[in-house]
Design a protein around this motif. Structure first.
Motif, PDB file in Angstrom:
ATOM      1  N   VAL A  51       0.842  -1.200   0.000  1.00 45.03           N
ATOM      2  CA  VAL A  51       0.000   0.000   0.000  1.00 45.03           C
ATOM      3  C   VAL A  51       0.879   1.253   0.000  1.00 45.03           C
ATOM      4  O   VAL A  51       0.633   2.210  -0.735  1.00 45.03           O
ATOM      5  N   THR A  52       1.953   1.220   0.798  1.00 49.52           N
ATOM      6  CA  THR A  52       2.831   2.386   0.923  1.00 49.52           C
ATOM      7  C   THR A  52       3.558   2.696  -0.390  1.00 49.52           C
ATOM      8  O   THR A  52       3.868   3.855  -0.679  1.00 49.52           O
ATOM      9  N   LEU A  53       3.832   1.672  -1.170  1.00 47.20           N
ATOM     10  CA  LEU A  53       4.583   1.885  -2.412  1.00 47.20           C
ATOM     11  C   LEU A  53       3.721   2.443  -3.553  1.00 47.20           C
ATOM     12  O   LEU A  53       4.253   2.849  -4.582  1.00 47.20           O
ATOM     13  N   ILE A  54       2.402   2.465  -3.373  1.00 44.88           N
ATOM     14  CA  ILE A  54       1.531   2.883  -4.482  1.00 44.88           C
ATOM     15  C   ILE A  54       1.912   4.270  -5.035  1.00 44.88           C
ATOM     16  O   ILE A  54       2.077   4.411  -6.251  1.00 44.88           O
ATOM     17  N   PRO A  55       2.094   5.295  -4.184  1.00 47.62           N
ATOM     18  CA  PRO A  55       2.468   6.599  -4.760  1.00 47.62           C
ATOM     19  C   PRO A  55       3.799   6.562  -5.511  1.00 47.62           C
ATOM     20  O   PRO A  55       3.959   7.240  -6.523  1.00 47.62           O
ATOM     21  N   VAL A  56       4.744   5.752  -5.022  1.00 47.31           N
ATOM     22  CA  VAL A  56       6.048   5.677  -5.689  1.00 47.31           C
ATOM     23  C   VAL A  56       5.882   5.016  -7.066  1.00 47.31           C
ATOM     24  O   VAL A  56       6.455   5.460  -8.059  1.00 47.31           O
ATOM     25  N   LEU A  57       5.085   3.971  -7.099  1.00 44.22           N
ATOM     26  CA  LEU A  57       4.832   3.294  -8.379  1.00 44.22           C
ATOM     27  C   LEU A  57       4.197   4.255  -9.379  1.00 44.22           C
ATOM     28  O   LEU A  57       4.622   4.355 -10.533  1.00 44.22           O
ATOM     29  N   LEU A  58       3.184   4.998  -8.919  1.00 41.54           N
ATOM     30  CA  LEU A  58       2.507   5.930  -9.826  1.00 41.54           C
ATOM     31  C   LEU A  58       3.467   7.021 -10.289  1.00 41.54           C
ATOM     32  O   LEU A  58       3.475   7.399 -11.462  1.00 41.54           O
ATOM     33  N   ALA A  59       4.295   7.514  -9.372  1.00 41.33           N
ATOM     34  CA  ALA A  59       5.245   8.568  -9.731  1.00 41.33           C
ATOM     35  C   ALA A  59       6.262   8.036 -10.743  1.00 41.33           C
ATOM     36  O   ALA A  59       6.622   8.717 -11.710  1.00 41.33           O
ATOM     37  N   LYS A  60       6.692   6.831 -10.518  1.00 39.92           N
ATOM     38  CA  LYS A  60       7.665   6.222 -11.439  1.00 39.92           C
ATOM     39  C   LYS A  60       7.039   6.080 -12.829  1.00 39.92           C
ATOM     40  O   LYS A  60       7.661   6.414 -13.849  1.00 39.92           O
ATOM     41  N   LEU A  61       5.803   5.617 -12.881  1.00 40.09           N
ATOM     42  CA  LEU A  61       5.142   5.463 -14.180  1.00 40.09           C
ATOM     43  C   LEU A  61       4.947   6.826 -14.850  1.00 40.09           C
ATOM     44  O   LEU A  61       5.153   6.975 -16.046  1.00 40.09           O
TER      45      LEU A  61
END
Ligand SMILES: Nc1nc2c(c(=O)[nH]1)N[C@H]1C(S)=C(S)[C@@H](COP(=O)(O)O)O[C@H]1N2
Ligand SMILES: [Mo]
Length: 427
Positions: A95-105
């Protein structure tokens, strides 16, 4: 033939104008994901091993896994909080990684439209691996979150989807990391963290033109600094962490778990802790768990049938154990009171070296109606067929008249409303 010049729109290099995009920012997000996703993958595989899928068809949701099951091992019962910890880390981190994943994409989105779509065989292979990577990442995060939030949206098939999805994803991930390590190392060395963290939006400039094609040739005026972008993503992750972690940590932090799908208000009293499926949810009827309820114990060519009074009259023991669900939430340790599984085996003459057991419940159908437990789980003195909890009879929703509770066991194998135990069941 496709035209050499890209058609108007997102395939044109100047279409994407954020001055923040570039190998440095992408590398920072990438590095966080590299570490985070490695942990997700390992904790995910460990979590799957906890179901003992190699034990029996009943536990195995992926019978066709073949070589992908190479790592499976007999799941231990100690430390008793092992599954709780592993699953808490897996879900909370995801759950915590979701913003990082979206930012990376977001940071690499221009590459999705790179022109021409395919330049050569190796370029085609690279793009295919990116499809596995991006598709796989989105698939894993979406199925994971849906499973947690909608509580078993895909009963039975979640394991299959999430397990195979993870392997497809990790294939793309490994290829991607192998190709990108040099770029990441170079990009991160190329700019100083200190400088980036001190540069406000007005002084934010695009990175120098790069061969990776992430830097826009047509930058718009900056509306945010790199520091601001990192801060925003970090704050997003932190916010998700804060409203999620409490469901696994428990104690007074449980109240902070605003995103927890279960157990906001589990009620008060001895039975006042999270319930996954209620008796009504799974169609347990009054007569299934009323005075006519019987427990059948089988094995060793023998069979014994007990009513509740007879079960209650057997020697009982206390075990302080949590319920930890695959969804990530867990309870604090509850004090269970019941008959040891190994002593139930003795009722059919199995006095030592008890084998595994097949547990069936009054629930008719559904993937959690029964489960296989391994011999080490049966033999652990903390493993009980519980009849009481925290000094009171089990409530119907917690599995009255009797439920399984085994240390380090995934919640789903702590079968409620148990009606039959078959020791040494053919698997
Ligand atoms: N018969 C039966 N037992 C079951 C279930 C179920 O649906 N049916 N749900 C399982 C799941 S997924 C979990 S997490 C635990 C939750 O136990 P609790 O509701 O007492 O907290 O019960 C398990 N036992
Ligand atoms: Mo569960």
């Amino acid at each position: 033939m496709l035209p050499q010049t890209p058609p108007p729109g997102p395939t044109r290099p100047g279409f994407w104008r954020s001055p923040l995009r570039g190998p440095w920012l992408t590398s920072v997000f990438g590095l966080v994901l590299l570490v985070g996703i490695a942990l997700m993958f390992v904790s995910g595989l460990v979590s799957y091993a906890a179901y003992n899928p190699d034990l029996a068809v009943g536990n195995d949701k992926t019978p066709d896994k073949g070589l992908l099951g190479f790592y499976l091992f007999s799941w231990p019962t100690r430390p008793y909080w092992l599954y709780r910890l592993n699953q808490g880390v897996h879900v909370t981190l995801g759950v915590t990684l979701i913003p990082v994943l979206l930012a990376k994409l977001w940071s690499v989105v221009p590459k999705l439209f790179s022109w021409p779509p395919v330049r050569s065989v190796s370029h085609a292979l690279e793009r295919l691996s990116l499809l596995m990577l991006v598709g796989g990442a989105l698939f894993e995060f979406v199925t994971g979150v849906l499973n947690v939030q909608l509580h078993y949206l895909f009963p039975g098939s979640f394991y299959t989807l999430h397990f195979y999805g993870a392997w497809v994803f990790i294939g793309g991930f490994v290829v991607h990391v192998a190709f990108r390590v040099p770029t990441v190392a170079k990009s991160l060395r190329g700019r100083s963290w200190r400088t980036e963290l001190r540069t406000p939006a007005v002084r934010t400039e695009p990175e120098p033109p790069d061969p990776t094609g992430l830097v826009t040739p047509n930058p718009a005026a900056p509306t945010m600094s790199r520091r601001g972008a990192l801060g925003m993503v970090g704050a997003g992750s932190l916010a998700l962490l804060v409203v999620t972690a409490g469901q696994s940590i428990g104690g007074s932090l449980r109240k902070t778990a605003l995103l927890a799908p279960h157990g906001q208000e589990p009620g008060k009293g001895p039975n006042g802790f999270q319930i996954n499926k209620t008796a009504a949810n799974v169609g347990i009827r009054d007569r299934d768990v009323g005075p006519d309820w019987r427990l059948t114990v089988r094995g060793n060519g023998r069979e014994t049938v007990l009513d509740r009074a007879q079960l209650m009259a057997l020697p009982r023991h206390l075990s302080a154990l949590p319920i930890a669900c695959v969804e990530g939430w867990s309870t604090d340790d509850q004090t269970w009171d019941g008959v040891r599984l190994s002593e139930l085996a003795a009722l059919v003459g199995i006095d030592r070296d008890a084998p595994g057991v097949f547990v069936e419940s009054a629930q008719r159908g559904g993937s959690f109606a029964s489960a296989h437990l391994r011999d080490n789980q049966v033999r652990d003195p903390l493993s009980l067929l519980a009849v009481r909890v925290n000094g009171a009879d089990l409530s119907r929703d917690h599995g009255h008249p009797a439920r399984i509770i085994v240390p380090a066991n995934p919640g789903v194998h702590n079968t409620k409303w148990v009606t039959r135990l078959t020791f040494g069941a053919p698997s």
